[in-house]
Design a protein around this motif. Structure first.
Motif, PDB file in Angstrom:
ATOM      1  N   PRO A 169       0.826  -1.211   0.000  1.00  0.00           N
ATOM      2  CA  PRO A 169       0.000   0.000   0.000  1.00  0.00           C
ATOM      3  C   PRO A 169       0.865   1.268   0.000  1.00  0.00           C
ATOM      4  CG  PRO A 169      -0.065  -1.073   2.147  1.00  0.00           C
ATOM      5  CD  PRO A 169       0.702  -1.974   1.237  1.00  0.00           C
ATOM      6  N   GLY A 170       0.304   2.303  -0.607  1.00  0.00           N
ATOM      7  CA  GLY A 170       0.954   3.606  -0.573  1.00  0.00           C
ATOM      8  C   GLY A 170       1.680   4.025  -1.830  1.00  0.00           C
ATOM      9  N   HIS A 171       1.978   3.098  -2.727  1.00  0.00           N
ATOM     10  CA  HIS A 171       2.709   3.469  -3.938  1.00  0.00           C
ATOM     11  C   HIS A 171       1.795   3.999  -5.036  1.00  0.00           C
ATOM     12  CE1 HIS A 171       6.651   2.157  -2.694  1.00  0.00           C
ATOM     13  NE2 HIS A 171       6.160   0.995  -2.299  1.00  0.00           N
ATOM     14  N   TYR A 172       0.612   3.445  -5.153  1.00  0.00           N
ATOM     15  CA  TYR A 172      -0.293   3.790  -6.242  1.00  0.00           C
ATOM     16  C   TYR A 172      -1.670   4.094  -5.665  1.00  0.00           C
ATOM     17  CZ  TYR A 172       3.367   1.436  -8.888  1.00  0.00           C
ATOM     18  OH  TYR A 172       4.575   1.054  -9.415  1.00  0.00           O
ATOM     19  N   PRO A 173      -2.434   4.946  -6.350  1.00  0.00           N
ATOM     20  CA  PRO A 173      -3.796   5.218  -5.861  1.00  0.00           C
ATOM     21  C   PRO A 173      -4.721   4.031  -6.110  1.00  0.00           C
ATOM     22  CG  PRO A 173      -3.410   6.365  -7.920  1.00  0.00           C
ATOM     23  CD  PRO A 173      -2.098   5.742  -7.526  1.00  0.00           C
ATOM     24  N   VAL A 174      -5.812   3.980  -5.367  1.00  0.00           N
ATOM     25  CA  VAL A 174      -6.809   2.935  -5.529  1.00  0.00           C
ATOM     26  C   VAL A 174      -7.656   3.270  -6.753  1.00  0.00           C
ATOM     27  CG1 VAL A 174      -8.821   1.836  -4.434  1.00  0.00           C
ATOM     28  CG2 VAL A 174      -6.855   2.502  -3.059  1.00  0.00           C
ATOM     29  N   CYS A 175      -8.086   2.253  -7.470  1.00  0.00           N
ATOM     30  CA  CYS A 175      -8.982   2.439  -8.613  1.00  0.00           C
ATOM     31  C   CYS A 175     -10.225   3.191  -8.130  1.00  0.00           C
ATOM     32  CB  CYS A 175      -9.361   1.082  -9.200  1.00  0.00           C
ATOM     33  SG  CYS A 175     -10.673   1.161 -10.444  1.00  0.00           S
ATOM     34  N   PRO A 176     -10.585   4.295  -8.780  1.00  0.00           N
ATOM     35  CA  PRO A 176     -11.748   5.060  -8.311  1.00  0.00           C
ATOM     36  C   PRO A 176     -13.047   4.257  -8.328  1.00  0.00           C
ATOM     37  CG  PRO A 176     -10.499   6.326  -9.928  1.00  0.00           C
ATOM     38  CD  PRO A 176      -9.911   4.949  -9.889  1.00  0.00           C
ATOM     39  N   LEU A 177     -13.263   3.441  -9.367  1.00  0.00           N
ATOM     40  CA  LEU A 177     -14.488   2.649  -9.425  1.00  0.00           C
ATOM     41  C   LEU A 177     -14.520   1.633  -8.290  1.00  0.00           C
ATOM     42  CD1 LEU A 177     -17.100   2.082 -11.037  1.00  0.00           C
ATOM     43  CD2 LEU A 177     -15.806   0.319 -12.245  1.00  0.00           C
ATOM     44  N   LEU A 178     -13.404   0.973  -8.041  1.00  0.00           N
ATOM     45  CA  LEU A 178     -13.333  -0.007  -6.961  1.00  0.00           C
ATOM     46  C   LEU A 178     -13.485   0.683  -5.607  1.00  0.00           C
ATOM     47  CD1 LEU A 178     -12.862  -2.948  -6.092  1.00  0.00           C
ATOM     48  CD2 LEU A 178     -10.416  -2.433  -6.054  1.00  0.00           C
ATOM     49  N   GLY A 179     -12.859   1.829  -5.449  1.00  0.00           N
ATOM     50  CA  GLY A 179     -12.941   2.538  -4.174  1.00  0.00           C
ATOM     51  C   GLY A 179     -14.338   3.051  -3.864  1.00  0.00           C
ATOM     52  N   LEU A 180     -15.078   3.491  -4.878  1.00  0.00           N
ATOM     53  CA  LEU A 180     -16.408   4.053  -4.655  1.00  0.00           C
ATOM     54  C   LEU A 180     -17.512   2.999  -4.634  1.00  0.00           C
ATOM     55  CD1 LEU A 180     -16.198   7.235  -6.913  1.00  0.00           C
ATOM     56  CD2 LEU A 180     -16.163   7.128  -4.415  1.00  0.00           C
ATOM     57  N   THR A 181     -17.371   1.964  -5.474  1.00  0.00           N
ATOM     58  CA  THR A 181     -18.472   1.006  -5.609  1.00  0.00           C
ATOM     59  C   THR A 181     -18.117  -0.411  -5.178  1.00  0.00           C
ATOM     60  OG1 THR A 181     -17.891   0.424  -7.878  1.00  0.00           O
ATOM     61  CG2 THR A 181     -19.377   2.308  -7.577  1.00  0.00           C
TER      62      THR A 181
END
Length: 168
Positions: free
Chosen positions: A68-80
């Motif tokens: 964790p911490g190197h790359y952002p989370v996928c926005p679709l996965l993070g929201l839905t």
């Protein structure tokens, strides 16, 4: 009686060119067709693209996306909580760069197919550049719709219980 031997030219004298129109664009003369591109110039774009791809894979191979911490989370996965077709792509690229094709395929099968497809198109591009021909890949709209349908089916199946093997 004398005869006049002077020659009389009945043709009109050449007219002077008209004065330049200040509003007209300057045209220096007929355009020459471009000459054949040099060998270095023909290979510059495909080699530059490959350098960018190798650099991107090198970066992903250096910084593990599983930590964790190197790359952002996928926005679709993070929201839905739904996996998109690209989810797991960085983990797939990391495993692929380290030679673990099975893990790469498990993280994102479509991405691995894309890596091999890119390699095939790149080799074709280099061969055509060597022959002095441009790379032209024209796909009919039905193929683009087919690719979109496959990505949609992949996205739906990987989010269903029976398709959990396709989830990253």
């Amino acid at each position: 009686m004398s005869v006049d031997n002077r020659r009389v030219d009945a043709s009109p004298s050449p007219a002077a060119p008209p004065p330049p129109d200040p509003g007209a664009a300057y045209a220096p003369g007929p355009a020459r067709p471009p000459g054949p591109a040099s060998r270095l110039r023909r290979f510059a774009t495909p080699v530059g693209i490959l350098a960018g791809v190798v650099g991107a894979f090198g970066y992903v191979a250096t910084f593990d996306p599983n930590e964790p911490g190197h790359y952002p989370v996928c926005p679709l996965l993070g929201l839905t909580g739904v996996y998109c077709p690209g989810c797991g792509g960085l983990r797939s690229a990391y495993a692929f760069a380290h030679g673990d094709i099975g893990t790469a395929f498990g993280a994102n099968a479509v991405a691995v197919v894309g890596y091999f497809l890119f390699a095939a198109v790149w080799v074709l591009w280099m061969v055509r550049a060597g022959r002095g021909k441009p790379l032209r890949i024209g796909l009919a709209p039905v193929y683009w719709w087919g690719i979109g349908a496959l990505l949609l089916i992949f996205s739906v199946v990987r989010n269903l219980p029976f398709g959990s093997a396709l989830a990253p």
